[in-house]
Scaffold this active site. Structure first.
Site, PDB file in Angstrom:
ATOM      1  N   GLU A   8      -8.858 -12.838  -5.536  1.00 59.16           N
ATOM      2  CA  GLU A   8      -8.346 -12.948  -6.916  1.00 59.16           C
ATOM      3  C   GLU A   8      -7.384 -14.127  -7.088  1.00 59.16           C
ATOM      4  O   GLU A   8      -7.025 -14.453  -8.216  1.00 59.16           O
ATOM      5  CB  GLU A   8      -7.672 -11.626  -7.347  1.00 59.16           C
ATOM      6  N   CYS A  36      -6.763  -6.372   0.229  1.00 60.08           N
ATOM      7  CA  CYS A  36      -5.531  -6.270   1.010  1.00 60.08           C
ATOM      8  C   CYS A  36      -4.910  -4.867   0.935  1.00 60.08           C
ATOM      9  O   CYS A  36      -5.443  -3.954   1.549  1.00 60.08           O
ATOM     10  CB  CYS A  36      -4.569  -7.382   0.606  1.00 60.08           C
ATOM     11  N   SER A  80       0.809  -1.224   0.000  1.00 59.08           N
ATOM     12  CA  SER A  80       0.000   0.000   0.000  1.00 59.08           C
ATOM     13  C   SER A  80       0.838   1.268   0.000  1.00 59.08           C
ATOM     14  O   SER A  80       0.461   2.263  -0.633  1.00 59.08           O
ATOM     15  CB  SER A  80      -0.950   0.001   1.203  1.00 59.08           C
ATOM     16  N   ARG A 114       0.180 -11.013   4.751  1.00 56.75           N
ATOM     17  CA  ARG A 114       0.518  -9.761   5.463  1.00 56.75           C
ATOM     18  C   ARG A 114      -0.657  -8.783   5.412  1.00 56.75           C
ATOM     19  O   ARG A 114      -0.531  -7.627   5.008  1.00 56.75           O
ATOM     20  CB  ARG A 114       1.786  -9.131   4.885  1.00 56.75           C
ATOM     21  N   HIS A 147      -7.459 -12.126  -0.399  1.00 55.77           N
ATOM     22  CA  HIS A 147      -7.237 -12.022  -1.849  1.00 55.77           C
ATOM     23  C   HIS A 147      -8.158 -12.953  -2.634  1.00 55.77           C
ATOM     24  O   HIS A 147      -7.728 -14.032  -3.055  1.00 55.77           O
ATOM     25  CB  HIS A 147      -5.794 -12.400  -2.179  1.00 55.77           C
TER      26      HIS A 147
HETATM   27  N1  GLN Z   1       1.137  -5.556   3.874  1.00 52.34           N
HETATM   28  C1  GLN Z   1       0.783  -4.955   2.611  1.00 52.34           C
HETATM   29  C2  GLN Z   1       0.610  -3.452   2.732  1.00 52.34           C
HETATM   30  O1  GLN Z   1       0.814  -2.902   3.743  1.00 52.34           O
HETATM   31  C3  GLN Z   1      -0.471  -5.566   2.039  1.00 52.34           C
HETATM   32  C4  GLN Z   1      -0.205  -6.991   1.632  1.00 52.34           C
HETATM   33  C5  GLN Z   1      -1.015  -7.472   0.484  1.00 52.34           C
HETATM   34  O2  GLN Z   1      -1.628  -6.726  -0.273  1.00 52.34           O
HETATM   35  N2  GLN Z   1      -0.967  -8.765   0.303  1.00 52.34           N
HETATM   36  O3  GLN Z   1       0.252  -2.818   1.792  1.00 52.34           O
END
Ligand code: GLN
Length: 203
Positions: free
Chosen positions: A185, A84, A54, A143, A183
């Site tokens: 997808e 996510c 992100s 994550r 996810h």
């Molecule tokens: N930890 C990621 C973030 O902070 C997100 C992880 C993901 O999109 N699989 O953006």
């Protein structure tokens, strides 16, 4: 813009698992297109924000001069779906992120980034997803964030069913904006994408 049957859905293509969303949208009856420029954003009926990192996507949104245009489209009611990292971007408050990270404020929620911690930062589980038929959904968390506060207008669609994070909110909807910590997808179960395409078509 698209015919009402096959809506044109953009996938923000700055970083992350763009191809997986494109494939899922295609199978669910949408015309997916990549969005990297304001003119491309202007041509879509809806936008998907992929999983990825992100803070990187936030930086690239600024570099590509898309941050304000996406915010504006969201304010105007454009449907959006974020998985996510995409969920993090759609929040209006993010905990445990970089101080310079920017957010799109598409959903009245506070999201905690990398919330599941180091021990169990990636895992899979089966969960109930409100409004989706066909039994429990396999959810892949990498994550992932969770939703720590959901505003009054926000509908909670899924929670972690068991384990140390039981009860944590991992899917939400506010109006035409959907977000999942996991996810959809990557699993081949396209029920969330189908829900999103139907929602776009209904608009
Ligand atoms: N930890 C990621 C973030 O902070 C997100 C992880 C993901 O999109 N699989 O953006």
């Amino acid at each position: 813009m698209a015919s009402t049957d096959r809506p044109t859905i953009g996938v923000l293509a700055l970083q992350g698992d763009v191809r997986e969303h494109v494939a899922a949208l295609d199978l669910c009856g949408a015309d997916p297109v990549l969005v990297r420029r304001p003119a491309e954003l202007a041509a879509v009926d809806a936008l998907v924000l992929p999983g990825g990192e992100s803070t990187t996507i936030s930086k690239l949104l600024q570099v590509f001069e898309l941050l304000e245009p996406v915010r504006e489209r969201l304010r105007d009611g454009m449907p959006a779906f974020g998985s996510c990292a995409g969920m993090i971007l759609l929040a209006d408050e993010v905990l445990d992120t970089r101080p310079d990270a920017q957010h799109l404020s598409g959903i009245d929620m506070t999201v905690r980034r990398n919330a599941f911690g180091r021990q169990v930062d990636s895992f899979e589980t089966d969960l109930e997803f409100a409004g989706v038929d066909g039994g429990p959904m396999r959810a892949v968390f990498i994550r992932a964030p969770w939703v720590e506060r959901a505003g009054d207008e926000v509908e909670v669609l899924a929670r972690v069913p068991s384990g140390p994070a039981a009860g944590r909110i991992v899917a939400v909807r506010q109006g035409a904006v959907l977000a999942t910590s996991f996810h959809p997808e990557v699993t081949g179960d396209h029920r969330v994408h189908r829900l999103f395409v139907d929602l776009v078509r209904d608009r």
